[in-house]
Scaffold this active site. Structure first.
Site, PDB file in Angstrom:
ATOM      1  N   MET A  21      -3.648   0.875  -2.294  1.00 12.15           N
ATOM      2  CA  MET A  21      -1.989   1.125  -3.561  1.00 12.15           C
ATOM      3  C   MET A  21      -1.960   0.857  -4.449  1.00 12.15           C
ATOM      4  O   MET A  21      -1.886  -0.382  -4.359  1.00 12.15           O
ATOM      5  CB  MET A  21      -0.826   1.297  -2.239  1.00 12.15           C
ATOM      6  CG  MET A  21      -1.019  -0.787  -1.340  1.00 12.15           C
ATOM      7  SD  MET A  21       0.700  -0.700  -1.155  1.00 12.15           S
ATOM      8  CE  MET A  21       1.925  -0.797  -2.040  1.00 12.15           C
ATOM      9  N   CYS A  22      -1.408   1.855  -5.100  1.00  4.94           N
ATOM     10  CA  CYS A  22      -0.142   0.992  -6.809  1.00  4.94           C
ATOM     11  C   CYS A  22      -2.242   0.236  -7.847  1.00  4.94           C
ATOM     12  O   CYS A  22      -2.547   1.149  -7.105  1.00  4.94           O
ATOM     13  CB  CYS A  22       0.103  -0.370  -6.786  1.00  4.94           C
ATOM     14  SG  CYS A  22       1.504  -0.139  -5.255  1.00  4.94           S
ATOM     15  N   ARG A  23      -1.759   1.073  -9.272  1.00  2.33           N
ATOM     16  CA  ARG A  23      -2.245   0.633 -10.169  1.00  2.33           C
ATOM     17  C   ARG A  23      -1.726  -0.666 -11.163  1.00  2.33           C
ATOM     18  O   ARG A  23      -0.049  -0.374 -11.180  1.00  2.33           O
ATOM     19  CB  ARG A  23      -2.876   2.020 -10.496  1.00  2.33           C
ATOM     20  CG  ARG A  23      -3.377   2.288  -9.805  1.00  2.33           C
ATOM     21  CD  ARG A  23      -4.806   2.397  -9.940  1.00  2.33           C
ATOM     22  NE  ARG A  23      -5.035   1.795  -8.405  1.00  2.33           N
ATOM     23  CZ  ARG A  23      -6.260   1.052  -8.623  1.00  2.33           C
ATOM     24  NH1 ARG A  23      -7.840   1.710  -8.767  1.00  2.33           N
ATOM     25  NH2 ARG A  23      -6.326   0.261  -6.947  1.00  2.33           N
ATOM     26  N   ASN A  33       0.244   7.186  -6.434  1.00  3.95           N
ATOM     27  CA  ASN A  33       1.340   6.956  -6.677  1.00  3.95           C
ATOM     28  C   ASN A  33       2.419   7.379  -7.197  1.00  3.95           C
ATOM     29  O   ASN A  33       3.286   6.739  -8.331  1.00  3.95           O
ATOM     30  CB  ASN A  33       0.457   5.684  -7.950  1.00  3.95           C
ATOM     31  CG  ASN A  33      -0.210   5.165  -7.281  1.00  3.95           C
ATOM     32  OD1 ASN A  33      -0.761   4.071  -5.730  1.00  3.95           O
ATOM     33  ND2 ASN A  33      -1.907   5.459  -7.846  1.00  3.95           N
ATOM     34  N   ASN A  62      -0.750  -5.020  -6.591  1.00  2.00           N
ATOM     35  CA  ASN A  62      -1.438  -3.774  -5.497  1.00  2.00           C
ATOM     36  C   ASN A  62      -2.051  -4.864  -4.749  1.00  2.00           C
ATOM     37  O   ASN A  62      -2.943  -5.509  -4.554  1.00  2.00           O
ATOM     38  CB  ASN A  62      -2.312  -4.009  -7.117  1.00  2.00           C
ATOM     39  CG  ASN A  62      -3.488  -2.873  -6.158  1.00  2.00           C
ATOM     40  OD1 ASN A  62      -3.283  -1.971  -5.796  1.00  2.00           O
ATOM     41  ND2 ASN A  62      -4.567  -3.001  -7.258  1.00  2.00           N
TER      42      ASN A  62
END
Length: 251
Positions: free
Chosen positions: A1-3, A41, A115
């Site tokens: 998940m997330c960047r 995202n 992240n």
């Protein structure tokens, strides 16, 4: 998940790092290439940057997807900085915190992003959270695992730890309390970057004395990017990059 991504170097428009590259952070919000968990995202985004003569960064954060924010596109086109941290968020559960839950989190000269996800949250960190002063818990930026991770990092910095040590020790503490957590952390004060690769991808691009970029994944296909091995602490300035292995905490 997330960047997420951090940059140190000559003054650039934010968009040169965040929107212009072929596989920029904005594109990664809907089409990440190296993300190991999650897909889109779209649960918030943010950018923090440093202005000349002011050690405290400015921030712009929103709760929705970055691709639909025309104000961000304008801001990224005209604002220039020598250091920034940007992030796009893929939430793991529903919440009412809105942009308060979007990275980067900030305190004084510091910008921070997480992240990943803490496995078993929130029960897995109940005991560890009890080691924080009550006022720090009441002052959490949001009711999320990332906000609590930030509180642990911030406590260590306040106690005198360097950026790299604060991240490394926080990761090991949380990994011991919640095994299987993904803990890619990113921290900058505008002069240096510290990051951990723990459960998700991390890359860096380095031109000695010119610029350093640390990111969840490369924003282009040039051969100058280097992948950081999992379980590694990265410490960087514009002049050099240091990689230090991190050991699994004892069971």
């Amino acid at each position: 998940m997330c960047r997420h991504i951090a940059y140190l170097g000559p003054p650039v428009a934010l968009g040169e790092i965040l929107t212009a590259p072929e596989h920029s952070l904005v594109r990664q919000s809907w089409e990440p290439r190296h993300q190991r968990s999650g897909t889109v995202n779209a649960d918030g985004f943010g950018v923090g940057w440093y202005a000349d003569g002011d050690p405290v960064p400015g921030r712009y954060r929103r709760s929705g997807p970055v691709w639909g924010d025309e104000t961000f596109a304008d801001l990224a086109r005209v604002v220039r900085s020598t250091a920034l941290l940007g992030a796009v968020r893929d939430a793991t559960w529903a919440g009412a915190d809105g942009e308060a839950a979007a990275a980067p989190f900030a305190s004084g000269p510091l910008l921070f992003s997480h992240n990943g996800a803490v496995r078993g949250w929130p029960a897995s960190l109940t005991r560890l959270a009890g080691t924080l002063p009550a006022e720090r818990l009441l002052d959490l930026a949001a009711r999320s695992d990332s906000a609590l991770v930030w509180a642990f990092v911030l406590r260590r910095v306040a106690e005198g730890d360097e950026l790299s040590g604060a991240l490394a020790d926080t990761v090991l503490d949380i990994a011991a309390a919640a095994p299987g957590s993904r803990l890619n952390l990113l921290l900058t004060d505008g002069a240096a970057i510290a990051a951990t690769a723990w459960g998700d991808s991390l890359w860096y691009l380095h031109e000695p004395g010119v610029r350093t970029v640390v990111a969840s994944e490369p924003y282009d296909d040039t051969p100058y990017w280097h992948e950081v091995p999992d379980r590694t602490l990265l410490t960087a300035t514009r002049d050099d990059v240091l990689l230090t292995p991190l050991k699994e905490p004892p069971e």
